[in-house]
Scaffold this active site. Sequence first.
Site, short mmCIF file in Angstrom:
data_model
loop_
_atom_site.label_atom_id
_atom_site.label_comp_id
_atom_site.label_asym_id
_atom_site.label_seq_id
_atom_site.Cartn_x
_atom_site.Cartn_y
_atom_site.Cartn_z
N GLY A 139 0.83 -1.20 0.00
CA GLY A 139 0.00 0.00 0.00
C GLY A 139 0.87 1.25 0.00
O GLY A 139 2.03 1.23 0.41
N CYS A 140 0.28 2.36 -0.46
CA CYS A 140 1.05 3.61 -0.60
C CYS A 140 1.52 4.15 0.75
O CYS A 140 2.71 4.41 0.95
CB CYS A 140 0.20 4.64 -1.35
SG CYS A 140 -1.49 4.80 -0.72
N TYR A 141 0.56 4.29 1.71
CA TYR A 141 0.97 4.76 3.04
C TYR A 141 1.90 3.74 3.69
O TYR A 141 2.84 4.11 4.38
CB TYR A 141 -0.24 4.87 3.97
CG TYR A 141 -1.23 5.97 3.78
CD1 TYR A 141 -0.89 7.30 3.94
CD2 TYR A 141 -2.57 5.65 3.53
CE1 TYR A 141 -1.85 8.30 3.85
CE2 TYR A 141 -3.54 6.64 3.45
CZ TYR A 141 -3.17 7.96 3.60
OH TYR A 141 -4.14 8.93 3.54
#
Length: 321
Positions: A139-141
């Site tokens: 995931g990005c975060y």
Amino acid sequence: MSHDMTSARKTLGIVGARGHTGAELIRLVAAHPALELVFVSSRELDGQRVVDHVDGYAGELRYASLDADAVAAQGVDVVVLALPNGKAAPYVEAIDKAKPDTLILDLSADYRFDSTWYYGLPELTRGKWRGEKKISNPGCYATAIQLSIAPLKDLLAAPPVCFGVSGYSGAGTTPSDKNDPEKLRDNLMPYSLTGHTHEKEASRHLGVPVEFMPHVAPHFRGLTVTTNLYLARKMSREEVMQRFHHAYDAEPLVQVLDEAPWVSAVAGRHHVDIGGFAVSADGKRVVVVATLDNLLKGAATQALQNINRAIGVDEFTAIPH
Ligand SMILES: NC(=O)C1=CN([C@@H]2O[C@H](COP(=O)(O)OP(=O)(O)OC[C@H]3O[C@@H](n4cnc5c(N)ncnc54)[C@H](OP(=O)(O)O)[C@@H]3O)[C@@H](O)[C@H]2O)C=CC1
Ligand SMILES: CC(=O)N[C@@H](CCC(=O)OP(=O)(O)O)C(=O)O
């Protein structure tokens, strides 16, 4: 390009190519010397030319609406799944049945907790790849969180606390409050303040618990994660920075900065900036700030790093840096 070189290229298809991450991948793959983009699927854009939807793409390809069996029947070497969470399984099953040696890279959260899949955050996990043909992309975060904490992981006195702010492209294209520019105007929206998937994902893959509080902001792309870390012993700012330099100086896609980075400087770029390193007066608390483009290092660029390694070319092929 000679016929021999063309035939040596690996064929690739993107499922869910209408989305934000799909569009970024189309651009990256179209410019790749060892990959040939063979199909891009979308139900909504079925039959339309890619050139009319993706800036910087110049080829002839059109979107096609393909169900799982139709995707499997394409018989490509590499399939990228860029679907919303919870939709990947039928595609994986159909491909497994038709051509089990296909390289499958999933951008969603569906296989990030499945230990039979390789979790590809290359700067932290590339040594763990054992030739798996199934890769789950972080995931990005979760990418920003893990890169911010990893160099200090052995020195934590408490779970790190991460405050995240993302541009609204992170919320995909399915209409919701979180990608409605009107509701976001002059606003900041807190959401999933405990138990966000990326909190679980980062905790699992770092091996230490982390706490994460996400927000969405009016800008389109790029995210900031500001992490507070309590340390088990006193450290100087120089010592903290040395840890980060040691971890990342050889990494083309991680820049360690003195100053706390601004998200506006990383939007549209392929790397992560990490900086700030504010140390409290007692030397037992440090605040680290990471920024990245959620659609690039947070998704498409990281996917390409993983695909490059799996097809046996340099990890940074066709990634501007
Ligand atoms: N946006 C981001 O910053 C990041 C996203 N990700 C992950 O990547 C994936 C894609 O994200 P993003 O590009 O933002 O998503 P979008 O919502 O922008 O796009 C989703 C794509 O999936 C297709 N789709 C939607 N529902 C279905 C369905 N039921 N069956 C088949 N196709 C469907 C849509 O096309 P159509 O409806 O035309 O078929 C579209 O092409 C998600 O899992 C997301 O969590 C990961 C990291 C960062
Ligand atoms: C702003 C926003 O909504 N962001 C998304 C993160 C997008 C992403 O990368 O998450 P997954 O791939 O894990 O779905 C969210 O918080 O769910």
